[in-house]
Design an enzyme around this catalytic site. Structure first.
Site, short mmCIF file in Angstrom:
data_model
loop_
_atom_site.label_atom_id
_atom_site.label_comp_id
_atom_site.label_asym_id
_atom_site.label_seq_id
_atom_site.Cartn_x
_atom_site.Cartn_y
_atom_site.Cartn_z
N GLY A 10 -19.65 -19.45 -56.04
CA GLY A 10 -19.06 -20.55 -56.83
C GLY A 10 -17.77 -20.14 -57.52
O GLY A 10 -17.43 -20.65 -58.60
N GLY A 13 -14.94 -22.62 -58.93
CA GLY A 13 -15.22 -23.60 -59.98
C GLY A 13 -14.46 -23.34 -61.26
O GLY A 13 -13.61 -22.45 -61.34
N GLN A 14 -14.82 -24.13 -62.28
CA GLN A 14 -14.10 -24.05 -63.56
C GLN A 14 -14.14 -22.63 -64.13
O GLN A 14 -13.11 -22.07 -64.52
CB GLN A 14 -14.71 -25.03 -64.59
N ARG A 38 -16.11 -23.79 -50.31
CA ARG A 38 -14.84 -24.20 -49.73
C ARG A 38 -13.88 -23.00 -49.70
O ARG A 38 -14.05 -22.04 -50.43
CB ARG A 38 -14.24 -25.36 -50.51
N ASP A 51 -21.91 -20.44 -48.23
CA ASP A 51 -22.89 -21.39 -48.77
C ASP A 51 -24.00 -20.53 -49.38
O ASP A 51 -24.71 -19.83 -48.65
CB ASP A 51 -23.41 -22.29 -47.65
N TYR A 141 -30.75 -30.52 -64.25
CA TYR A 141 -29.93 -29.30 -64.46
C TYR A 141 -30.60 -28.39 -65.49
O TYR A 141 -30.78 -27.19 -65.26
CB TYR A 141 -28.55 -29.75 -64.93
N LYS A 145 -32.26 -24.65 -65.08
CA LYS A 145 -31.81 -23.48 -65.84
C LYS A 145 -32.98 -22.81 -66.58
O LYS A 145 -33.04 -21.58 -66.67
CB LYS A 145 -30.69 -23.86 -66.82
N ILE A 171 -17.76 -25.17 -71.87
CA ILE A 171 -16.64 -24.23 -71.78
C ILE A 171 -15.33 -25.01 -71.60
O ILE A 171 -15.24 -25.91 -70.75
CB ILE A 171 -16.83 -23.25 -70.60
P1 NAD Z 1 -18.19 -25.87 -61.30
O1 NAD Z 1 -18.93 -27.09 -60.92
O2 NAD Z 1 -16.80 -25.99 -61.81
O3 NAD Z 1 -18.15 -24.86 -60.08
C1 NAD Z 1 -19.27 -24.62 -59.27
C2 NAD Z 1 -18.77 -24.08 -57.96
O4 NAD Z 1 -19.91 -23.86 -57.13
C3 NAD Z 1 -17.84 -25.02 -57.19
O5 NAD Z 1 -16.63 -24.37 -56.86
C4 NAD Z 1 -18.63 -25.41 -55.96
O6 NAD Z 1 -17.83 -25.56 -54.80
C5 NAD Z 1 -19.56 -24.22 -55.81
N1 NAD Z 1 -20.78 -24.53 -55.08
C6 NAD Z 1 -21.59 -25.61 -55.18
N2 NAD Z 1 -22.61 -25.52 -54.32
C7 NAD Z 1 -22.45 -24.35 -53.67
C8 NAD Z 1 -23.16 -23.68 -52.65
N3 NAD Z 1 -24.27 -24.22 -52.09
N4 NAD Z 1 -22.71 -22.49 -52.23
C9 NAD Z 1 -21.61 -21.94 -52.76
N5 NAD Z 1 -20.86 -22.52 -53.71
C10 NAD Z 1 -21.28 -23.72 -54.16
O7 NAD Z 1 -19.10 -25.08 -62.36
P2 NAD Z 1 -18.64 -24.13 -63.56
O8 NAD Z 1 -18.35 -24.99 -64.71
O9 NAD Z 1 -17.62 -23.17 -63.08
O10 NAD Z 1 -20.02 -23.40 -63.86
C11 NAD Z 1 -20.33 -22.14 -63.31
C12 NAD Z 1 -21.72 -21.76 -63.75
O11 NAD Z 1 -21.77 -21.72 -65.19
C13 NAD Z 1 -22.81 -22.74 -63.34
O12 NAD Z 1 -23.99 -22.05 -63.01
C14 NAD Z 1 -23.04 -23.58 -64.57
O13 NAD Z 1 -24.34 -24.07 -64.64
C15 NAD Z 1 -22.78 -22.58 -65.67
N6 NAD Z 1 -22.38 -23.21 -66.92
C16 NAD Z 1 -21.16 -23.83 -67.01
C17 NAD Z 1 -20.79 -24.43 -68.21
C18 NAD Z 1 -19.45 -25.11 -68.38
O14 NAD Z 1 -19.20 -25.69 -69.45
N7 NAD Z 1 -18.56 -25.04 -67.39
C19 NAD Z 1 -21.68 -24.43 -69.29
C20 NAD Z 1 -22.94 -23.84 -69.13
C21 NAD Z 1 -23.26 -23.21 -67.94
C1 AKB Z 2 -22.54 -29.43 -68.58
O1 AKB Z 2 -22.07 -30.23 -69.41
O2 AKB Z 2 -23.35 -29.75 -67.69
C2 AKB Z 2 -22.15 -27.99 -68.71
C3 AKB Z 2 -23.14 -27.25 -69.53
C4 AKB Z 2 -23.06 -27.30 -70.99
O3 AKB Z 2 -24.02 -26.63 -68.99
N1 AKB Z 2 -20.83 -27.92 -69.25
#
Ligand code: NAD
Ligand code: AKB
Length: 310
Positions: A10, A13-14, A38, A51, A141, A145, A171
Site C-alpha cells: 500500500g 497511499g496517503q 497499482r 496485490d 474497518y 483493526k 493523519i
Molecule cells: P490509503 O487508502 O491512502 O492507501 C492504501 C493503499 O493500499 C492504496 O494505495 C491502495 O492502492 C493500496 N491497496 C488497497 N488494496 C490493496 C491490495 N489488495 N494490495 C495492495 N495494495 C492495496 O490509506 P492510508 O491512509 O495511506 O493508510 C495506510 C494504513 O494506515 C492503513 O492500514 C490504514 O488503516 C492506516 N491508518 C490510516 C489513517 C489515516 O488517517 N490515513 C489513520 C489510521 C490508520
Molecule cells: C479513517 O478515517 O478511516 C482513517 C482512520 C482514522 O483510521 N483516517
C-alpha cells in the site's frame, strides 16, 4: 547485524507515499521496496506491483529482495469500507494473514501494522480514551483493526514474530491525498483554503476527533520500529495522539492566516462514524515505553500545511 531490507504494501497511499521516502532516507533507497496494487511510477528506489491478497507473489518478492521488515499499509479505510463491508473485511484480514504468514515462513524479522482510533466505539470513554479500553467498533474497518491488533499480539506471543503497531488518529499531510476515511475532511479543507474556495464539511461543526500531523506520524512509526524490543510492552497496538479539534476549530485556525476562508456544513453518513470515535486519546503508554512526544499542535500544522500547499 544484517542490513534492513524493507517491503511496504500500500505504498502508493496517503501514508505510504511519505513513509516510503522517510524509510529510504533512513535505510538507503535501494533497501526499500515500495509495492501497491497499482504502478507507482518512477521513484528513487525499487517498486513492484503487488496485490497483498496474493501470498505467492508476496513470498516471491520477500525472497527475491531478501526482505527483513514488512510495513503492511494496504487496507480499506472507514468510509469506503461501509459501502461494501464484506469486501473490506476480506481485503483487510486476508492481506494481514498473508503478511504475517509470509513473515513467519521466510524469517522476516519485523512487521509494522497500522491500527486506528476506529477500534473504539461509543462504549469507550469519549475523552482521553485509555490504552486498554473496551473495543466495540461500529465500522467494518474498526472491527478488522481490532481483529488485526489481536492477531499481531498472537503472532508475537505464539511465534515470536516482532509485530509492532500504532493506533493512528486521523493523519493530515500536504504530500498526498487521503483514501476514503472519515478524517479526510481535515486534509481537504486546506486544499480548498489555498484555492480560495468555500469548503463544505461532511461532519458537523462541533465534531471533535483526534488527529496527527504527517511528520509526527512518520517519526512515531520509525521510533516505534527502532525501539528496543524489550521496551515494546503493548503487543496489540499503541494509542497515539497529537491534537484534537473540531471542524469549526480547524476553520478558525485557517482563518487566522486566510481571513476570507469560509466553511459550511452538510453532515453525511460519515457523521455517525465520527460520533462513535473518541474525541481525544490517552497515549501515555507510548510516551512511557518508547518516548513518544508529538511536535505539532493545530496552529503549527496549519502554518506548515498552508506554506507547503501554496
Ligand atoms: P490509503 O487508502 O491512502 O492507501 C492504501 C493503499 O493500499 C492504496 O494505495 C491502495 O492502492 C493500496 N491497496 C488497497 N488494496 C490493496 C491490495 N489488495 N494490495 C495492495 N495494495 C492495496 O490509506 P492510508 O491512509 O495511506 O493508510 C495506510 C494504513 O494506515 C492503513 O492500514 C490504514 O488503516 C492506516 N491508518 C490510516 C489513517 C489515516 O488517517 N490515513 C489513520 C489510521 C490508520
Ligand atoms: C479513517 O478515517 O478511516 C482513517 C482512520 C482514522 O483510521 N483516517
Amino acid at each position: 547485524m544484517k542490513q534492513s531490507r524493507i517491503l511496504i504494501t500500500g505504498a502508493g497511499g496517503q501514508i505510504g507515499t511519505v513513509l516510503t521516502d522517510a524509510l529510504r532516507q533512513a535505510f538507503g533507497a535501494d533497501n526499500v521496496l515500495a509495492t501497491d496494487l497499482r504502478d507507482l511510477g518512477p521513484q528513487a528506489g525499487p517498486t513492484a506491483i503487488l496485490d497483498a491478497l496474493n501470498p505467492e507473489a508476496l513470498a516471491e518478492l520477500v525472497n527475491k529482495w531478501e526482505i527483513t521488515q514488512i510495513y503492511h499499509l494496504a487496507a480499506i479505510l472507514s468510509a469506503t469500507g461501509e459501502k461494501n463491508p464484506l469486501w473490506a473485511w476480506d481485503i483487510n484480514m486476508r492481506s494481514l494473514f498473508n503478511v504475517l504468514e509470509t513473515a513467519r515462513a521466510t524469517g522476516v524479522q519485523k512487521v509494522y501494522y497500522p491500527s486506528s482510533i476506529a477500534v473504539f466505539g461509543r462504549e469507550a470513554a469519549k475523552f482521553d480514551t485509555p490504552q486498554f479500553e473496551v473495543l466495540i467498533p461500529e465500522t467494518v474497518y474498526g472491527i478488522s483493526k481490532v481483529a488485526g491488533e489481536n492477531w499481531a499480539n498472537y503472532y508475537f506471543r505464539r511465534y515470536g514474530l516482532d509485530v509492532r503497531s500504532l493506533r493512528y488518529p486521523g493523519i493530515i499531510g500536504y504530500q498526498s491525498l487521503p483514501g476514503g476515511g472519515t478524517t479526510d475532511y481535515a486534509v481537504d479543507i486546506y486544499h480548498y483554503a489555498v484555492r480560495g474556495e468555500t469548503f463544505t464539511c461532511f461532519l458537523s461543526a462541533d465534531t471533535a476527533l483526534p488527529m496527527l500531523y504527517m511528520p509526527d506520524a512518520i517519526r512515531a512509526t520509525l521510533e516505534l520500529m527502532e525501539a528496543p524490543a524489550e521496551n515494546i510492552r503493548v503487543r496489540s497496538s499503541y494509542n497515539l495522539a497529537g491534537m484534537s479539534f473540531t471542524p469549526a476549530e480547524i476553520a478558525a485556525s485557517i482563518q487566522k492566516q486566510v481571513p476570507d476562508f469560509r466553511i459550511q456544513y452538510a453532515p453525511d453518513f460519515r457523521q455517525a462514524i465520527a460520533d462513535s470515535w473518541p474525541a481525544s486519546i490517552d497515549d501515555s503508554a507510548a510516551r512511557q515505553d518508547w518516548g513518544w512526544k508529538p511536535m505539532y499542535d493545530l496552529d503549527a500544522m496549519t502554518t506548515d500545511m498552508l506554506t507547503h500547499l501554496r
